[in-house]
Design an enzyme around this catalytic site. Structure first.
Site, PDB file in Angstrom:
ATOM      1  N   ASN A 126      42.531  38.277  42.523  1.00 45.41           N
ATOM      2  CA  ASN A 126      42.150  37.295  41.513  1.00 45.41           C
ATOM      3  C   ASN A 126      41.634  36.074  42.266  1.00 45.41           C
ATOM      4  OD1 ASN A 126      41.920  35.391  39.530  1.00 45.41           O
ATOM      5  ND2 ASN A 126      44.092  35.360  38.971  1.00 45.41           N
ATOM      6  N   LYS A 137      40.233  33.533  41.176  1.00 45.50           N
ATOM      7  CA  LYS A 137      40.361  32.287  40.402  1.00 45.50           C
ATOM      8  C   LYS A 137      39.054  31.490  40.473  1.00 45.50           C
ATOM      9  CE  LYS A 137      45.319  32.573  40.943  1.00 45.50           C
ATOM     10  NZ  LYS A 137      46.613  31.923  41.047  1.00 45.50           N
ATOM     11  N   SER A 180      52.322  34.803  45.350  1.00 47.72           N
ATOM     12  CA  SER A 180      52.523  34.599  46.793  1.00 47.72           C
ATOM     13  C   SER A 180      52.643  35.907  47.578  1.00 47.72           C
ATOM     14  CB  SER A 180      53.732  33.695  47.053  1.00 47.72           C
ATOM     15  OG  SER A 180      53.502  32.400  46.511  1.00 47.72           O
ATOM     16  N   GLY A 207      46.368  36.263  44.554  1.00 49.95           N
ATOM     17  CA  GLY A 207      45.554  35.064  44.419  1.00 49.95           C
ATOM     18  C   GLY A 207      45.048  34.610  45.777  1.00 49.95           C
ATOM     19  N   GLY A 208      45.698  33.604  46.334  1.00 53.65           N
ATOM     20  CA  GLY A 208      45.243  32.968  47.582  1.00 53.65           C
ATOM     21  C   GLY A 208      44.868  33.935  48.694  1.00 53.65           C
TER      22      GLY A 208
HETATM   23  P1  13P Z   1      48.928  33.579  44.577  1.00 54.71           P
HETATM   24  O1  13P Z   1      48.816  34.929  45.246  1.00 54.71           O
HETATM   25  O2  13P Z   1      47.985  32.568  45.132  1.00 54.71           O
HETATM   26  O3  13P Z   1      50.336  33.110  44.492  1.00 54.71           O
HETATM   27  O4  13P Z   1      48.432  33.782  43.060  1.00 54.71           O
HETATM   28  C1  13P Z   1      48.935  34.834  42.321  1.00 54.71           C
HETATM   29  C2  13P Z   1      48.167  34.950  41.076  1.00 54.71           C
HETATM   30  O5  13P Z   1      48.188  34.073  40.231  1.00 54.71           O
HETATM   31  C3  13P Z   1      47.354  36.157  40.878  1.00 54.71           C
HETATM   32  O6  13P Z   1      46.870  36.250  39.578  1.00 54.71           O
END
Ligand code: 13P
Length: 252
Positions: A9, A11, A213, A234-235
């Site tokens: 993701n 974002k 995370s 995410g990150g």
């Molecule tokens: P992180 O992996 O940055 O914590 O984000 C998780 C997330 O929201 C995936 O949709």
């Protein structure tokens, strides 16, 4: 049997050229991991460039949202049919950031889930408790409420097309990952809810990802849990080596 799915993701990140380069770098290496389904979910405006970058590879394309109407006077919104037109297979729905910052309710998310399925997209439906809810011992209650609301009125066939992502809000972007035990407890509860509503066979087939995370150094122990079928990342999905490091943690 269910196949694990690891999805990035992205974002609201990256430039157009960075998005293309990241997608290409991932696409080049995925053949090493034939047992894992892999998807990338860039911002809408990069879907087309990313779709070109992953063409011919095993990487699937996903979007991060949709509006639950096929077309019409909905300024600024994107329809399920547009996503299909661009080659999307998945769409992330009900992410906690949208619940929190854009006021999305379970009812509205449910409309989107139905619209996605009707168009032939596979929704990745996010749910998860906030820190205060966990501390108050309300985690499973919140999960049940979000499951019932966001996933209301799905046929068994539609449930099988749907991916659930358990994302505890306190673990998103914080570096504070849920322990494998904490995550497994919720995944098991979700499977129980599916079994109660449908039957145990269907519950065994639904893909349930963990998100929050996830990094290369914690992925393997999460994936070792029997009910965790991959991750929504995410990150760490913004760097090809980190994302592929997470994929490499899937040994099931
Ligand atoms: P992180 O992996 O940055 O914590 O984000 C998780 C997330 O929201 C995936 O949709």
């Amino acid at each position: 049997m269910r196949r694990p799915l690891i999805a990035g993701n992205w974002k609201m990140n990256l430039s157009r050229s960075e998005a293309a380069a990241l997608a290409e770098a991932i696409a080049k290496q995925v053949d090493q991991y034939p047992a894992v389904d892999i998807a990338v979910c860039p911002p809408f405006v990069y879907l087309e460039v990313v779709s070109r970058a992953i063409a011919g590879s095993r990487v699937a394309l996903g979007a991060q949202n949709l509006y639950p109407e096929p077309s019409g006077a909905f300024t600024g919104e994107i329809s399920p049919l547009m996503l299909c037109d661009l080659g999307c297979r998945y769409v992330i729905l009900g992410h906690s950031e949208r619940r929190q910052w854009l006021g999305e309710t379970d009812g509205f998310i449910n409309k989107k889930v139905h619209a996605a399925l009707k168009a032939g997209l596979q929704p990745i439906v996010c749910l998860g408790e906030q820190l205060a809810e966990r501390e108050a011992g309300l985690t499973l209650e919140v999960i049940r409420r979000q499951f019932e609301g966001s996933l209301a009125s799905l046929t068994a066939e539609q449930m099988l097309q749907t991916v659930i992502a358990y994302e505890p809000v306190w673990a998103i972007g914080t570096g504070r990952v849920a322990t494998p035990h904490q995550a497994e407890e919720v995944h098991l509860e979700l499977r129980k809810l599916i079994a109660q509503r449908y039957n145990p066979e269907i519950a065994q087939q639904v893909v349930i990802q963990y998100g929050g995370s996830v990094k290369p150094d914690n992925a393997q122990e999460l994936f070792a849990q029997p009910d965790i079928d991959g991750a929504l990342v995410g990150g760490a999905s913004l760097k090809a080596d980190q994302f592929l490091g997470i994929v490499a943690g899937m040994k099931k």
